[in-house]
Design a protein around this motif. Structure first.
Motif, PDB file in Angstrom:
ATOM      1  N   ILE A 190       0.841  -1.205   0.000  1.00 15.20           N
ATOM      2  CA  ILE A 190       0.000   0.000   0.000  1.00 15.20           C
ATOM      3  C   ILE A 190       0.872   1.249   0.000  1.00 15.20           C
ATOM      4  O   ILE A 190       0.627   2.213  -0.740  1.00 15.20           O
ATOM      5  N   ARG A 191       1.916   1.237   0.823  1.00 10.21           N
ATOM      6  CA  ARG A 191       2.791   2.409   0.909  1.00 10.21           C
ATOM      7  C   ARG A 191       3.523   2.657  -0.408  1.00 10.21           C
ATOM      8  O   ARG A 191       3.776   3.806  -0.782  1.00 10.21           O
ATOM      9  N   HIS A 192       3.877   1.605  -1.114  1.00  8.09           N
ATOM     10  CA  HIS A 192       4.651   1.757  -2.346  1.00  8.09           C
ATOM     11  C   HIS A 192       3.776   1.883  -3.595  1.00  8.09           C
ATOM     12  O   HIS A 192       4.165   2.552  -4.559  1.00  8.09           O
ATOM     13  N   CYS A 193       2.608   1.227  -3.587  1.00 10.00           N
ATOM     14  CA  CYS A 193       1.794   1.163  -4.799  1.00 10.00           C
ATOM     15  C   CYS A 193       0.486   1.939  -4.702  1.00 10.00           C
ATOM     16  O   CYS A 193      -0.193   2.126  -5.721  1.00 10.00           O
ATOM     17  N   GLY A 194       0.123   2.362  -3.481  1.00 11.35           N
ATOM     18  CA  GLY A 194      -1.153   3.055  -3.302  1.00 11.35           C
ATOM     19  C   GLY A 194      -2.249   2.082  -2.898  1.00 11.35           C
ATOM     20  O   GLY A 194      -2.280   0.940  -3.357  1.00 11.35           O
ATOM     21  N   GLU A 195      -3.163   2.533  -2.075  1.00 10.98           N
ATOM     22  CA  GLU A 195      -4.180   1.638  -1.525  1.00 10.98           C
ATOM     23  C   GLU A 195      -5.233   1.220  -2.540  1.00 10.98           C
ATOM     24  O   GLU A 195      -5.976   0.256  -2.318  1.00 10.98           O
ATOM     25  N   GLU A 196      -5.317   1.920  -3.690  1.00  6.00           N
ATOM     26  CA  GLU A 196      -6.328   1.582  -4.688  1.00  6.00           C
ATOM     27  C   GLU A 196      -5.820   0.605  -5.752  1.00  6.00           C
ATOM     28  O   GLU A 196      -6.580   0.226  -6.655  1.00  6.00           O
ATOM     29  N   ARG A 197      -4.569   0.183  -5.666  1.00  8.29           N
ATOM     30  CA  ARG A 197      -4.042  -0.789  -6.641  1.00  8.29           C
ATOM     31  C   ARG A 197      -4.805  -2.108  -6.491  1.00  8.29           C
ATOM     32  O   ARG A 197      -4.974  -2.637  -5.380  1.00  8.29           O
ATOM     33  N   GLN A 198      -5.262  -2.670  -7.612  1.00  7.93           N
ATOM     34  CA  GLN A 198      -6.003  -3.922  -7.593  1.00  7.93           C
ATOM     35  C   GLN A 198      -5.063  -5.103  -7.331  1.00  7.93           C
ATOM     36  O   GLN A 198      -3.924  -5.125  -7.813  1.00  7.93           O
ATOM     37  N   ALA A 199      -5.544  -6.062  -6.572  1.00  4.87           N
ATOM     38  CA  ALA A 199      -4.730  -7.233  -6.240  1.00  4.87           C
ATOM     39  C   ALA A 199      -5.629  -8.413  -5.897  1.00  4.87           C
ATOM     40  O   ALA A 199      -6.859  -8.286  -5.830  1.00  4.87           O
ATOM     41  N   SER A 200      -4.996  -9.542  -5.670  1.00  3.81           N
ATOM     42  CA  SER A 200      -5.710 -10.769  -5.308  1.00  3.81           C
ATOM     43  C   SER A 200      -4.830 -11.569  -4.358  1.00  3.81           C
ATOM     44  O   SER A 200      -3.610 -11.619  -4.530  1.00  3.81           O
ATOM     45  N   VAL A 201      -5.438 -12.166  -3.361  1.00  3.41           N
ATOM     46  CA  VAL A 201      -4.707 -13.031  -2.430  1.00  3.41           C
ATOM     47  C   VAL A 201      -5.378 -14.406  -2.423  1.00  3.41           C
ATOM     48  O   VAL A 201      -6.578 -14.519  -2.182  1.00  3.41           O
ATOM     49  N   SER A 202      -4.585 -15.434  -2.704  1.00  2.00           N
ATOM     50  CA  SER A 202      -5.078 -16.819  -2.645  1.00  2.00           C
ATOM     51  C   SER A 202      -4.330 -17.566  -1.549  1.00  2.00           C
ATOM     52  O   SER A 202      -3.122 -17.386  -1.376  1.00  2.00           O
ATOM     53  N   ARG A 203      -5.041 -18.401  -0.842  1.00  4.86           N
ATOM     54  CA  ARG A 203      -4.409 -19.232   0.190  1.00  4.86           C
ATOM     55  C   ARG A 203      -5.060 -20.614   0.191  1.00  4.86           C
ATOM     56  O   ARG A 203      -6.188 -20.786  -0.271  1.00  4.86           O
ATOM     57  N   GLU A 204      -4.345 -21.586   0.717  1.00  3.07           N
ATOM     58  CA  GLU A 204      -4.851 -22.956   0.819  1.00  3.07           C
ATOM     59  C   GLU A 204      -5.332 -23.486  -0.524  1.00  3.07           C
ATOM     60  O   GLU A 204      -6.339 -24.212  -0.596  1.00  3.07           O
ATOM     61  N   LEU A 205      -4.632 -23.162  -1.599  1.00  2.00           N
ATOM     62  CA  LEU A 205      -5.046 -23.589  -2.933  1.00  2.00           C
ATOM     63  C   LEU A 205      -5.163 -25.105  -3.022  1.00  2.00           C
ATOM     64  O   LEU A 205      -4.293 -25.837  -2.547  1.00  2.00           O
TER      65      LEU A 205
END
Length: 223
Positions: free
Chosen positions: A173-188
């Protein structure tokens, strides 16, 4: 030329994701090299594979490479498997492959599981061009890598541990901005598989709420 070393991808969660070819080769080789013999032993036991197991992990790979190459030169056929996923992708494998090639030893890598591929594809972010960063350094060099990621035009794929996820999202967030779109996957591929899509701010708010379990893949939209 006879293949002396097979690189065997293993399931990242669901044991049914192993290929028929991988099972056949594991039954045929002389020795299986495993990152963790206990973890690999569960897969081998599940499919009734009984072969000699040798530990090959980040703490012994430099010392073990020479003797393994010599053993293969003497005619033994080996298979290298990670705890999960494809050897050499954020796991041991590169050093052994390099030395085998330098010594004329034939290598074959089977196609198979790698965690970042399903995470990237189901993220909904551009997958035609992307960069795989793996695990970021914990301390030295981390800021430099984060700065580079913030200016990257392509989709960025990261691995992260569950206990460092929120901190990593905060740094992004600090480097890219809080509005940058992203995705988090876990336990695939596991029972409690979860993928959360949104802005970095939304993702941090989501994972701030409670304990986080499982291996993490972060997919970040390019600049």
């Amino acid at each position: 030329m006879l293949t002396q070393l097979y690189l065997i991808p293993t399931p990242i969660g669901n044991l049914e994701d192993v290929t028929l070819r991988a099972l056949r080769i594991l039954k045929e080789v002389d020795v299986i090299l495993a990152e963790d013999t206990r973890t690999s032993g569960k897969l081998l036991k599940h499919y009734d594979i009984n072969k000699p197991l040798r530990s090959y992990h980040i703490f012994n790979e430099h010392k073990a490479v020479a003797s393994l190459v010599q053993t293969m030169q003497e005619g033994k056929v080996m298979a290298l498997m990670s705890d999960a996923g494809t050897p050499s992708i954020s796991d041991p494998g590169f050093l052994l492959v390099r030395e085998c090639l330098a010594n004329g030893i034939q290598i074959e890598c089977l196609p198979g599981a790698t965690a970042f591929v399903p995470a990237l594809v189901k993220s909904g972010l551009p997958s035609d061009k992307f960069i795989f960063e793996g695990f970021l350094p914990h301390k030295k060099g981390r800021q430099t890598r984060l700065e580079g990621i913030s200016d990257e035009d392509r989709t960025v794929v990261l691995y992260e541990s569950p206990h460092r996820l929120v901190k990593c999202l905060d740094q992004l967030i600090r480097h890219c901005g809080e509005e940058r779109q992203a995705s988090v996957s876990r336990e695939l591929t596991k029972m409690h598989e979860e993928t959360v899509n949104g802005t970095l701010k939304e993702l941090k708010e989501h994972f701030d709420k409670g304990p986080i379990k499982g291996e993490i893949v972060i997919v970040l939209h390019g600049k």
